[in-house]
Design a protein around this motif. Structure first.
Motif, PDB file in Angstrom:
ATOM      1  N   MET A 122      96.492 -19.966  34.130  1.00 34.81           N
ATOM      2  CA  MET A 122      96.606 -21.205  33.397  1.00 34.81           C
ATOM      3  C   MET A 122      95.416 -22.093  33.713  1.00 34.81           C
ATOM      4  O   MET A 122      95.520 -23.174  34.265  1.00 34.81           O
ATOM      5  CB  MET A 122      97.886 -21.924  33.767  1.00 34.81           C
ATOM      6  CG  MET A 122      98.696 -22.363  32.585  1.00 34.81           C
ATOM      7  SD  MET A 122     100.255 -23.061  33.109  1.00 34.81           S
ATOM      8  CE  MET A 122      99.787 -24.764  33.092  1.00 34.81           C
ATOM      9  N   CYS A 154     103.671 -17.254  41.624  1.00 35.79           N
ATOM     10  CA  CYS A 154     103.247 -17.030  40.246  1.00 35.79           C
ATOM     11  C   CYS A 154     104.359 -16.358  39.446  1.00 35.79           C
ATOM     12  O   CYS A 154     104.544 -16.645  38.262  1.00 35.79           O
ATOM     13  CB  CYS A 154     101.972 -16.191  40.205  1.00 35.79           C
ATOM     14  SG  CYS A 154     100.498 -17.036  40.846  1.00 35.79           S
ATOM     15  N   LEU A 188     106.864 -19.032  38.444  1.00 30.74           N
ATOM     16  CA  LEU A 188     106.322 -19.870  37.382  1.00 30.74           C
ATOM     17  C   LEU A 188     106.329 -19.131  36.050  1.00 30.74           C
ATOM     18  O   LEU A 188     106.720 -19.687  35.011  1.00 30.74           O
ATOM     19  CB  LEU A 188     104.896 -20.317  37.718  1.00 30.74           C
ATOM     20  CG  LEU A 188     104.702 -21.209  38.950  1.00 30.74           C
ATOM     21  CD1 LEU A 188     103.231 -21.610  39.071  1.00 30.74           C
ATOM     22  CD2 LEU A 188     105.578 -22.440  38.877  1.00 30.74           C
ATOM     23  N   ASP A 189     105.892 -17.877  36.064  1.00 28.16           N
ATOM     24  CA  ASP A 189     105.830 -17.104  34.820  1.00 28.16           C
ATOM     25  C   ASP A 189     107.219 -16.920  34.219  1.00 28.16           C
ATOM     26  O   ASP A 189     107.405 -17.044  33.002  1.00 28.16           O
ATOM     27  CB  ASP A 189     105.182 -15.745  35.062  1.00 28.16           C
ATOM     28  CG  ASP A 189     103.678 -15.851  35.295  1.00 28.16           C
ATOM     29  OD1 ASP A 189     103.092 -16.878  34.902  1.00 28.16           O
ATOM     30  OD2 ASP A 189     103.102 -14.911  35.875  1.00 28.16           O
ATOM     31  N   GLY A 217     108.322 -20.247  32.750  1.00 29.06           N
ATOM     32  CA  GLY A 217     107.589 -20.539  31.524  1.00 29.06           C
ATOM     33  C   GLY A 217     108.027 -19.662  30.370  1.00 29.06           C
ATOM     34  O   GLY A 217     108.140 -20.116  29.224  1.00 29.06           O
ATOM     35  N   THR A 222     101.441 -26.231  43.081  1.00 33.29           N
ATOM     36  CA  THR A 222     102.148 -24.983  43.340  1.00 33.29           C
ATOM     37  C   THR A 222     101.367 -24.154  44.357  1.00 33.29           C
ATOM     38  O   THR A 222     100.249 -24.494  44.739  1.00 33.29           O
ATOM     39  CB  THR A 222     102.291 -24.168  42.042  1.00 33.29           C
ATOM     40  OG1 THR A 222     101.027 -23.578  41.738  1.00 33.29           O
ATOM     41  CG2 THR A 222     102.730 -25.043  40.891  1.00 33.29           C
ATOM     42  N   ILE A 260      97.351 -24.186  40.401  1.00 37.10           N
ATOM     43  CA  ILE A 260      98.007 -24.837  39.268  1.00 37.10           C
ATOM     44  C   ILE A 260      98.704 -26.102  39.755  1.00 37.10           C
ATOM     45  O   ILE A 260      99.471 -26.074  40.713  1.00 37.10           O
ATOM     46  CB  ILE A 260      99.028 -23.896  38.623  1.00 37.10           C
ATOM     47  CG1 ILE A 260      98.326 -22.636  38.111  1.00 37.10           C
ATOM     48  CG2 ILE A 260      99.774 -24.592  37.485  1.00 37.10           C
ATOM     49  CD1 ILE A 260      99.279 -21.592  37.583  1.00 37.10           C
ATOM     50  N   THR A 270     101.273 -30.322  35.739  1.00 35.39           N
ATOM     51  CA  THR A 270     100.666 -29.630  34.604  1.00 35.39           C
ATOM     52  C   THR A 270     101.523 -28.447  34.165  1.00 35.39           C
ATOM     53  O   THR A 270     101.718 -28.207  32.973  1.00 35.39           O
ATOM     54  CB  THR A 270      99.254 -29.134  34.957  1.00 35.39           C
ATOM     55  OG1 THR A 270      98.444 -30.242  35.325  1.00 35.39           O
ATOM     56  CG2 THR A 270      98.620 -28.410  33.787  1.00 35.39           C
ATOM     57  N   PHE A 271     102.050 -27.705  35.130  1.00 34.70           N
ATOM     58  CA  PHE A 271     102.913 -26.579  34.805  1.00 34.70           C
ATOM     59  C   PHE A 271     104.142 -27.036  34.026  1.00 34.70           C
ATOM     60  O   PHE A 271     104.487 -26.474  32.980  1.00 34.70           O
ATOM     61  CB  PHE A 271     103.339 -25.852  36.081  1.00 34.70           C
ATOM     62  CG  PHE A 271     104.500 -24.920  35.876  1.00 34.70           C
ATOM     63  CD1 PHE A 271     104.317 -23.702  35.225  1.00 34.70           C
ATOM     64  CD2 PHE A 271     105.775 -25.271  36.305  1.00 34.70           C
ATOM     65  CE1 PHE A 271     105.403 -22.849  35.011  1.00 34.70           C
ATOM     66  CE2 PHE A 271     106.857 -24.423  36.103  1.00 34.70           C
ATOM     67  CZ  PHE A 271     106.660 -23.211  35.457  1.00 34.70           C
ATOM     68  N   ARG A 288     103.942 -25.767  30.297  1.00 37.56           N
ATOM     69  CA  ARG A 288     104.606 -24.462  30.186  1.00 37.56           C
ATOM     70  C   ARG A 288     106.114 -24.565  30.024  1.00 37.56           C
ATOM     71  O   ARG A 288     106.747 -23.617  29.587  1.00 37.56           O
ATOM     72  CB  ARG A 288     104.297 -23.603  31.423  1.00 37.56           C
ATOM     73  CG  ARG A 288     102.935 -22.992  31.420  1.00 37.56           C
ATOM     74  CD  ARG A 288     102.810 -21.873  30.360  1.00 37.56           C
ATOM     75  NE  ARG A 288     103.295 -20.586  30.858  1.00 37.56           N
ATOM     76  CZ  ARG A 288     104.213 -19.837  30.258  1.00 37.56           C
ATOM     77  NH1 ARG A 288     104.794 -20.251  29.158  1.00 37.56           N
ATOM     78  NH2 ARG A 288     104.569 -18.669  30.759  1.00 37.56           N
TER      79      ARG A 288
END
Length: 635
Positions: free
Chosen positions: A1, A455, A458-459, A462, A485, A499, A503-504, A508
């Motif tokens: 990202m 990650c 987060l993925d 998202g 993060t 990241i 923002t995440f 996302r």
């Protein structure tokens, strides 16, 4: 990202400039405590005093030929209509949006010039496409296409509207002749034929020098106070600049022609409104189903939980309890990310459906007319943050219990990022509706409850958020003091980039669009301090249901000449930051507020306006709240 992967949606974007800095601009008193500030587009220059006010905008313009009414060769992917009698029988009459904004089919109001269908459920609706087709200029406009975009740098920490936008008090940077160029360091207004005269010089922002019957336009201003709270007025500095430009033969012989009178000012219809969601539209009342997700993880202590409870009560009490078509206008439910957590109670460390979808009165436990959301919250947080599970469960409750004709919204309130699974109950998680006994089971997600967001976590979060938005469910979010993060990704230069947590969440998780590369900043409220949470609760309520709980509030409807009277009285029209609170309220530095101004020249106007011109400036006046009462004249 990485930075290069983040884009912005074209609709509902003006609020992004302030939303990126929500609660991050201090309310210092300094030397500006007694000064006033006048922001206007007078002579193509924005002038300012010491109390700083930032303004950005997006403008739209339409004429009959643009949409094919008088041009059979026009090729549009959608079909606007001039009156509701012409709408296709297979469409929902309530799904047609009137234009220009501020017109409607009510008595004593200007009739709409056309209608665009907003009932389709595609990713880009007819109204979305219409807004793109009619956008002629904006500031800032990074892509120089007429639609407002927010600088990508502002998606990252330590930047807000007061850092990114030019100081409007500086004549070197505030001249409206400053345009966006190919140089990425130069960000200004749109550079096209609508923003320049034939000789290349800068045109005024609202330039009505060749108006024909059937033409109409709209501009929405987004305002951002810096440093201090302030009162705010909308004004027309200098009033109307009118010119009859002589008389053509048809104009001189027209029945409505009066000598030495510029009739155009009496024929142009205008509207001004509070644009709560900054989308250049007057949004109508709609049914609303809200599933709130409250982060009740172990990072939240007892006093912070008390603030969350108070803010939740403020939010619920703000929402209207009226009905539309015999049904509650707003229904809501509540899911906590973890259970009560008190020793000996069941399920202390997994999501719990505290309230299924129901009337707002279900949160009034003692029937005293005030919300008691605290009865559904633990006294102190516990456990981890199973964010994808909670989002998935909220989605499934909405799909099962939500209404098909209501807007569906998930409201996520969190002080952290996804971090799961603990050593407690295994996933997938199952929750039970305490009233109906219905159960809902989340999908299974990988992750580790190690105090940091990987990650993978987060993925997964998202991805489920994108799926939810792709199914037509909007996600609003509140992030409370969100840090970075532990996930790092390579940017285009091969450098590892950490990241940012806000923002995440902003780019996302929250938003309206399912694209993972789309940021919609005004769908995310970035709160640095729990003390600001109650104010943000009202901001969210205002965005969802509008001022006075009646949708977006119309300030004024009338002719351009009547608008001049309104906007030149004293400081102009006194704006109110909170129309649901008695008395006029100040605008806060962390709040973004938008105001729309539309105009139209009806189809049936005669030749008596043929050569008339009307010029005017729209401005804002603000003064420091402290030591002022909002009543003194402009200086």
């Amino acid at each position: 990202m990485s930075n290069e992967n983040i884009g912005l949606s074209r609709r509902k974007i003006l609020a992004g400039i302030g939303a990126a800095g929500v609660a991050s601009v201090g309310a210092g008193l300094g030397t500006s405590a007694y000064f006033s500030d006048v922001e206007s587009f007078d002579g193509n220059t924005i002038a300012a005093g010491e109390l700083d006010l930032k303004v950005d905008w997006e403008e739209h313009y339409n004429y009959p030929q643009l949409l094919g009414f008088d041009d059979p060769t026009a090729n549009l992917e959608y079909a606007p209509v001039r009156d509701l009698e012409a709408i296709p029988s297979e469409t929902d009459p309530d799904g047609w949006m009137p234009f220009p904004p501020g017109t409607d089919d009510g008595d004593d109001t200007p009739d709409p010039m056309l209608y665009v269908y907003d009932g389709n459920e595609s990713e880009t609706t007819d109204v979305d496409q219409y807004m793109m087709d009619t956008a002629i200029e904006s500031f800032p406009d990074a892509e120089n296409d007429g639609s407002a975009e927010f600088p990508l740098e502002a998606m990252y920490p330590n930047l807000d509207a007061c850092d990114v936008l030019a100081d409007v008090g500086d004549p070197e940077t505030s001249d409206l002749s400053s345009y966006t160029t190919a140089d990425p360091e130069t960000l200004g207004r749109t550079d096209n034929a609508d923003t320049r005269f034939d000789d290349g010089s800068a045109a005024p922002m609202i330039n009505l020098t060749d108006v024909k019957p059937g033409d109409f336009g709209e501009v929405t201003f987004s305002t951002h106070l810096c440093d201090n709270p302030g009162y705010l007025w909308m004004a027309m500095p200098g009033g109307l600049d009118l010119d009859e430009n002589g008389l053509t033969e048809p104009e001189a012989e027209s029945e409505g022609e009066e000598e030495d009178v510029v009739e155009l000012a009496d024929e142009i219809q205008t509207a001004i409104w509070y644009d709560n969601d900054c989308d250049n539209l007057v949004d109508r009342e709609e049914k609303l189903d809200i599933m709130a997700i409250a982060d009740t993880s172990g990072s939240i202590n007892g006093s912070q939980m008390d603030i969350i409870e108070s803010a939740a009560n403020t939010f619920v009490d703000f929402l209207p309890e009226d009905q539309i078509d015999g049904e509650d206008r707003v229904r809501a439910g509540l899911l906590t990310m973890n259970g009560p957590g008190d020793s000996g109670e069941d399920l202390p460390d997994q999501p719990v459906l505290q309230k299924g979808m129901g009337p707002l009165s279900q949160f009034d436990e003692d029937n005293d007319g005030d919300a008691d959301v605290g009865e559904s919250l633990p006294e102190q947080g516990n456990g981890n943050t199973p964010m994808p599970h909670a989002l998935d469960l909220a989605r499934k409750v909405l799909q099962d219990q939500g209404r098909g004709d209501a807007r569906q919204v998930i409201l996520l309130v969190t002080d952290g990022l996804p971090d799961y699974v603990s050593s407690g109950p295994t996933v997938p998680y199952t929750v039970e509706d305490p009233d109906t006994g219905d159960t809902y089971t989340s999908e299974n997600y990988d992750g580790n409850s190690d105090g940091a967001s990987s990650c993978t976590e987060l993925d997964e979060t998202g991805d489920v958020a994108d799926d939810i938005k792709g199914e037509g469910i909007d996600i609003l979010g509140v992030g409370i003091d969100i840090g970075d993060t532990s996930c790092q990704e390579e940017d285009d230069d091969g450098n590892l980039v950490t990241i940012a947590g806000d923002t995440f969440l902003q780019c996302r998780v929250t938003g309206l669009a399912p694209s993972p590369d789309t940021c919609e900043p005004n769908q995310f409220f970035d709160v640095d301090d729990y003390a600001d949470l109650e104010d943000v609760a009202e901001d969210i309520g205002m965005q969802l249901v509008g001022g006075d709980a009646t949708g977006e509030q119309i300030i004024f409807r009338g002719t351009l000449r009547e608008a001049e009277t309104l906007l030149t009285d004293g400081n102009g029209y006194p704006l109110d930051a909170d129309r649901d609170t008695e008395g006029r309220q100040c605008f806060q530095p962390w709040q973004t507020h938008c105001f729309g101004f539309s105009w139209c020249l009806p189809y049936d106007v005669g030749n008596h306006v043929q050569s008339d011109e009307a010029g005017f400036d729209i401005g804002f006046y603000t003064e420091q709240c402290r030591h002022n009462d909002g009543e003194q004249e402009a200086v």
